[in-house]
Design a protein around this motif. Sequence first.
Motif, mmCIF file in Angstrom:
data_model
loop_
_atom_site.group_PDB
_atom_site.id
_atom_site.type_symbol
_atom_site.label_atom_id
_atom_site.label_comp_id
_atom_site.label_asym_id
_atom_site.label_seq_id
_atom_site.Cartn_x
_atom_site.Cartn_y
_atom_site.Cartn_z
ATOM 1 N N ARG A 157 6.786 27.165 -29.431
ATOM 2 C CA ARG A 157 5.926 27.753 -28.396
ATOM 3 C C ARG A 157 4.928 26.718 -27.886
ATOM 4 O O ARG A 157 4.638 26.648 -26.679
ATOM 5 C CB ARG A 157 5.192 28.973 -28.950
ATOM 6 N N ARG A 161 4.485 25.311 -24.039
ATOM 7 C CA ARG A 161 3.218 25.341 -23.285
ATOM 8 C C ARG A 161 2.829 23.948 -22.816
ATOM 9 O O ARG A 161 2.479 23.739 -21.649
ATOM 10 C CB ARG A 161 2.113 25.937 -24.162
ATOM 11 N N ASP A 189 -4.178 27.406 -18.309
ATOM 12 C CA ASP A 189 -3.796 28.651 -18.989
ATOM 13 C C ASP A 189 -2.949 28.365 -20.226
ATOM 14 O O ASP A 189 -3.102 29.016 -21.275
ATOM 15 C CB ASP A 189 -3.022 29.565 -18.033
ATOM 16 N N GLU A 190 -2.045 27.380 -20.118
ATOM 17 C CA GLU A 190 -1.202 27.041 -21.261
ATOM 18 C C GLU A 190 -2.033 26.458 -22.406
ATOM 19 O O GLU A 190 -1.807 26.774 -23.587
ATOM 20 C CB GLU A 190 -0.123 26.041 -20.837
ATOM 21 N N VAL A 192 -5.222 27.020 -22.974
ATOM 22 C CA VAL A 192 -6.016 28.124 -23.533
ATOM 23 C C VAL A 192 -5.168 28.957 -24.489
ATOM 24 O O VAL A 192 -5.598 29.307 -25.596
ATOM 25 C CB VAL A 192 -6.589 29.008 -22.410
ATOM 26 N N ALA A 193 -3.956 29.288 -24.062
ATOM 27 C CA ALA A 193 -3.078 30.116 -24.893
ATOM 28 C C ALA A 193 -2.792 29.455 -26.227
ATOM 29 O O ALA A 193 -2.754 30.122 -27.280
ATOM 30 C CB ALA A 193 -1.779 30.405 -24.153
ATOM 31 N N GLN A 194 -2.593 28.135 -26.221
ATOM 32 C CA GLN A 194 -2.305 27.445 -27.477
ATOM 33 C C GLN A 194 -3.509 27.451 -28.408
ATOM 34 O O GLN A 194 -3.377 27.653 -29.618
ATOM 35 C CB GLN A 194 -1.849 26.013 -27.203
ATOM 36 N N LEU A 196 -5.904 29.696 -28.492
ATOM 37 C CA LEU A 196 -6.087 31.055 -28.988
ATOM 38 C C LEU A 196 -5.096 31.381 -30.097
ATOM 39 O O LEU A 196 -5.447 32.056 -31.083
ATOM 40 C CB LEU A 196 -5.946 32.052 -27.836
ATOM 41 N N GLU A 197 -3.867 30.899 -29.977
ATOM 42 C CA GLU A 197 -2.889 31.170 -31.029
ATOM 43 C C GLU A 197 -3.298 30.514 -32.342
ATOM 44 O O GLU A 197 -3.167 31.120 -33.421
ATOM 45 C CB GLU A 197 -1.489 30.699 -30.627
#
Length: 434
Positions: A157, A161, A189-190, A192-194, A196-197
């Motif tokens: 994932r 990203r 956005d990518e 940020v998503a990483q 947060l995970e």
Amino acid sequence: MTSALPGLHPLSEPGAYDALLARMGARRFVLIGEASHGTHEFYRERAALTRRLIEDHGFTAVAVEADWPDAYRVNRYVRGQNGDHSAAQALGDFGRFPRWMWRNEDVRDFVTWLRGHNERRPQAQAGFYGIDLYSLHRSMDAVVAYLDGVDPAAAQRARQRYSCFEPYGDDPQSYGLATAYGVDEPCEDEAVAQLLELQRREAQTHGPDLLAGDDLFYAEQNARLALNAERYYREMFRGRLDTWNLRDTHMADTVDALAEHQRAQGLEPRIVVWAHNSHLGDARATEVSWRQGQENLGQYLRERHPGQTFILGQSTHSGEVLAADDWGQPGRVKGVRPALAGSVEAALHDLGVGDFWLDLQGEVPEALQAERLQRFIGVIYRPGTERQSHYYHTRLPEQYDALLYLDQTAALVPLDAGSGSDEGELPDTYPSGQ
């Protein structure tokens, strides 16, 4: 003038640093600056003070103006956690311009000492960490490498990203240029998503009452760095002044994250920060704040931790410095011109004391209370345009808690014969040189 001035402590006197160390040792965050990135005495004295803070006052970390992945290799070395056989080898990831900033004899000697200290006192170890944000691609690679070892699906994932950055190769400037003007969609956005995970992984793995593992913390900080670097490179090409503020906010956030991580490990975090005076001297007492709205790390830590932050600046009148003529060029020894008349440095020189430290929170000599020019030399030194390139107005007593003045100084001795620019990401300190 003589050393009878209030608050002035000549370094020639026995125990000259005792009162300074007592004041520093009472704080949680001690910030030790430098007026250039290429002066031997600044590095030497900063290391000597830091050794005393670690040995005598239980400081737990040294956080430096360097990239997180590069410095973390050193951190593993001083804790005996990697295969490096010497401090010089552990400093090997500092490969970009200006290599001499961290690959020099003074840093090597300090890292050697820190490794020995940690071996002698395993219950009172101190780490070595970077707080800057230029390592966009190396930090993304480090996130994926960590996840490959613990969760291959999560690693995939992360690859997906971060593939958003692939069209721009390893050049963050190309990414910034393309996304700053809307030619391409940004990868924010990518990133940020990483982050947060990884933060969810930490919460799920450890819970609020358990210790956070160093490897996960290292990965999470790399993910945070990738996010902030992405924003930094986009803002750079919009011509905005807040790239400086974004960078220094990242540095302050990293110091705070390190403190929280150590607290989670059951330590009482006490951190020494090494960076240029321009980052550590409170920006609110400088012309760049009054005219441009520039803020900095020293200001942020004072605001976030009132009464717990001590700032020591360093200054010199003349001598030599290791610096480049321009970006990417090899460092060379240059003569430092005697300080301009009317400047902070000239006033300190005119005291006629030689080398000393000055308490700026007590009774300050009248000559230093007024607004004056102060000199700042980064990795580039341009004597021919020194007034325009290296001086701006400051109010010294508001900028630092104390100042270490070394009248005549010499250049750093680099570990590498050439210290120019390698291929890869932007050089440390770009674009300000500090």
